[in-house]
Write an enzyme that holds these catalytic residues in place. Structure first.
Site, PDB file in Angstrom:
ATOM      1  N   MET A 259      -0.840  33.428 -22.173  1.00 38.48           N
ATOM      2  CA  MET A 259       0.296  33.206 -23.061  1.00 38.48           C
ATOM      3  C   MET A 259      -0.051  32.225 -24.168  1.00 38.48           C
ATOM      4  O   MET A 259       0.359  32.397 -25.322  1.00 38.48           O
ATOM      5  CB  MET A 259       1.506  32.715 -22.265  1.00 38.48           C
ATOM      6  CG  MET A 259       2.789  32.669 -23.079  1.00 38.48           C
ATOM      7  SD  MET A 259       3.308  34.310 -23.677  1.00 38.48           S
ATOM      8  CE  MET A 259       4.180  34.927 -22.235  1.00 38.48           C
TER       9      MET A 259
ATOM     10  N   LYS B  11       9.931   3.010   6.659  1.00 34.75           N
ATOM     11  CA  LYS B  11       9.312   3.177   7.977  1.00 34.75           C
ATOM     12  C   LYS B  11      10.082   2.439   9.061  1.00 34.75           C
ATOM     13  O   LYS B  11      10.218   2.941  10.186  1.00 34.75           O
ATOM     14  CB  LYS B  11       7.865   2.694   7.916  1.00 34.75           C
ATOM     15  CG  LYS B  11       7.012   3.146   9.086  1.00 34.75           C
ATOM     16  CD  LYS B  11       5.550   2.838   8.830  1.00 34.75           C
ATOM     17  CE  LYS B  11       4.670   3.389   9.960  1.00 34.75           C
ATOM     18  NZ  LYS B  11       3.228   3.135   9.689  1.00 34.75           N
TER      19      LYS B  11
ATOM     20  N   PHE C 226       0.831  -1.201   0.000  1.00 33.91           N
ATOM     21  CA  PHE C 226       0.000   0.000   0.000  1.00 33.91           C
ATOM     22  C   PHE C 226       0.865   1.250   0.000  1.00 33.91           C
ATOM     23  O   PHE C 226       1.763   1.400   0.819  1.00 33.91           O
ATOM     24  CB  PHE C 226      -0.913  -0.015   1.226  1.00 33.91           C
ATOM     25  CG  PHE C 226      -1.751   1.227   1.371  1.00 33.91           C
ATOM     26  CD1 PHE C 226      -2.749   1.517   0.451  1.00 33.91           C
ATOM     27  CD2 PHE C 226      -1.540   2.107   2.422  1.00 33.91           C
ATOM     28  CE1 PHE C 226      -3.520   2.666   0.582  1.00 33.91           C
ATOM     29  CE2 PHE C 226      -2.307   3.258   2.559  1.00 33.91           C
ATOM     30  CZ  PHE C 226      -3.299   3.532   1.632  1.00 33.91           C
TER      31      PHE C 226
END
Length: 579
Positions: free
Chosen positions: A471, A159, A109
């Site tokens: 532009m 992690k 995930f």
């Protein structure tokens, strides 16, 4: 003491005071470590805002900007801001969370290969796999970001590394920045020889002047040699806008005086510039009579696009200092009369082709607005978005220093202005910061109005609204036979109401005779404020060098009739292929 807490202490040791980010699952241990720390974290409302804010912080201060995001979409949302930093040589350290190392490669995930994804747009990438790697990686990341030609460095932080035991790690010690090499004597002698022989020299200054801390040395060189000077978009402010030898910006939307001087010169002294296509126009016809002295720290830029007759690689500040007195002595002797005549010609063109601000009609004329605002806020740091308003700022704002001008140059990223202004304001709460945006660019990161309000940042926003992608509309008008495709923004929301919904005071102006009061009122607001300015949709940026044309072939219908360097009928700009 886990890895995340060690990293927080290491950032403080590196001199980091402020960082910009948005939390998520894989970076949560780092955010836990931030709680109660001495670091100031600015919570933006989109990760792209974090990258642009860190970018603006670094541009305005010269220090390393730091941004943080979680894995997956958090990391991918940083990519545009990282690319902008790489292309404009902005020092940044980007920290992204990553899934735990046992999960890497399993399509977990929010797992994303940010290391591989960002490899072409960073100076270096690090993917940590052990807590023990933290000291070396952090030291190297900041050293690389700061050293030589600055740029972004990525630290991808799994992690499990964040939560791993770091009690055995030493206190962080920053690494020394690589010494900047001095220019070789032989290259200095070659440059001096070419400069002394020239009759029509031009100094062509770029963004490397500010990056090399060489602004004062550059100004001393120009003053001593009295050589007419042109600047790139990123070089603006290296010489004050009102300097007698500053011919203005060169290139696609440069001044006619600057482009004519470059095209007629017999020597270009290129200082920290890289011959960008927007500066050179058709490269094969750029400065056709000029020999080149190219000074740059990055050896890869010298000779990359134009052969350098004298290649001076090394510290720009030391290069300019070493050449100033010898060049001044030679220039005031041999060929002195020819150079005085050349200087007089360049100055006369500055006067002849100076911008006019007396546009008729009742509507607001954007160049006049920007010129007046720069007079009212002469020390302001200006963060621009991208489009017509960006070029009007470059042409008409009076810059005194390069770090006053924050603009997405090489990447041209819309949505840059507001978050960059936030970063600039966070690096100095006492600074006056102005964001100039367009209705197209502004909606790309409008959510950062919430960041402005939360931190009470007194950024002043000038929103030029022509209800079009200006532009693109201009190019479709000139080069695509007025086939206007997907540029209509006539269904824009009420920008004053949007600002009010975010708690930001807002004003509206649409008449030239009300402009002075509106600008005064904007600057008088103590906190953040927005001035919504309605301008004519048909207004174009002039002058303009059409694509595939040289810089002497400028379109400028607004200039006085007479002088004509416009493309011949066989070079109809409508038949050019836009770059």
């Amino acid at each position: 003491m886990n890895g995340a807490r060690w990293l927080v202490q290491a950032l403080a040791a590196e001199g980091v005071h402020t960082l910009f980010g948005y939390p998520g699952g894989a970076i949560m241990p780092f955010y836990d470590a931030l709680h109660g720390s001495q670091l100031k974290h600015v919570l933006v409302r989109h990760e792209q805002g974090a990258a642009f804010a860190a970018n603006g912080y670094a541009r305005a201060s010269g220090r390393v900007g730091v941004c943080v995001a979680t894995s997956g979409p958090g990391a991918s949302n940083l990519v545009t801001g990282i690319a902008d930093a790489m292309l404009d040589s902005v020092p940044m350290v980007v920290i992204t969370g990553q899934v735990a190392t046992p999960l890497m490669g399993t399509d977990a995930f929010q797992e994303l290969d940010v290391f591989g994804m960002t490899m072409p747009i960073v100076k270096h990438s690090f993917l940590l796999r052990r807590v023990e790697d933290l000291p070396n990686v952090v030291a190297e990341a900041f050293r690389i970001a700061r050293s030589g030609r600055p740029g972004p460095v990525l630290i991808d932080l799994p992690k499990d590394v964040q939560v791993g035991d770091a009690s055995h790690l030493p206190l962080h010690v920053p690494a020394e920045i690589d010494a900047v090499p001095a220019p070789k004597d032989a290259s200095l002698h070659a440059a001096l020889a070419l400069i002394s022989q020239s009759k029509k020299p031009v100094v062509y200054g770029g963004g490397g002047i500010a990056l090399g801390d060489a602004v004062q040395a550059f100004r001393t060189f120009v003053d001593a040699t009295q050589i007419p000077t042109v600047l790139t978009l990123k070089g603006l402010g290296a010489l004050p806008s009102n300097h007698a030898l500053n011919l203005g910006m060169l290139g696609m939307h440069g001044s006619r005086a600057a482009n004519m001087a470059v095209q007629e010169s017999d020597l270009l002294i290129v200082v920290g510039a890289r011959f960008d296509d927007r500066a050179t126009g058709k490269l094969a016809e750029f400065a056709p009579h000029a020999r080149i002295v190219h000074m740059d720290l990055d050896a890869c830029e010298i000779g990359k696009l134009r052969h350098a007759d004298a290649a001076v690689c090394g510290d720009i500040r030391r290069t300019l200092t070493a050449l100033t007195l010898p060049c001044a002595a030679h220039l005031h002797g041999r060929n002195g009369a020819a150079r005085r005549e050349w200087r007089a010609t360049c100055k006369q063109r500055m006067h002849e082709f100076a911008a006019r601000y007396d546009a008729p009609g009742e509507t607001v004329y954007a160049p006049a607005l920007l010129k007046r605002l720069s007079e009212l806020a002469p020390n302001a740091v200006v963060a621009c978005d991208v489009g017509q308003h960006q070029m009007w700022v470059a042409q008409h704002w009076r810059f005194a220093t390069p770090r006053q001008h924050l603009t997405s140059g090489a990447l041209g990223a819309m949505g840059f202005g507001l978050p960059a202004a936030i970063g600039a304001q966070m690096q100095s709460m006492d600074a006056q910061v102005v964001c100039v945006s367009g209705d197209g660019s502004f909606l790309m990161n409008v959510q950062e109005l919430a960041t402005l309000r939360r931190y009470g940042l007194p950024v002043k926003i000038v929103l030029l609204d022509n209800q079009a992608l200006g532009m693109v509309r201009q190019w479709q008008e000139l080069f695509f036979d007025r086939r206007y495709s997907e540029i209509d923004l006539s269904d824009n929301p009420d920008f004053v109401a949007i600002a009010a919904a975010f708690g930001v005071q807002a004003l509206h102006v649409d008449r030239a005779d009300a402009l002075e009061d509106a600008l005064q009122a904007l600057l008088a607001v103590e906190g953040p404020a927005l001035l919504h300015v309605a301008i004519d949709q048909a207004a174009n940026v002039w002058p303009l060098v059409p694509p595939n044309h040289n810089n002497a072939q400028m379109l400028d219908p607004e200039r006085e009739a007479g002088a004509s360097n416009e493309p011949t009928p066989t070079e109809d700009p409508r038949h050019a292929i836009p770059a």
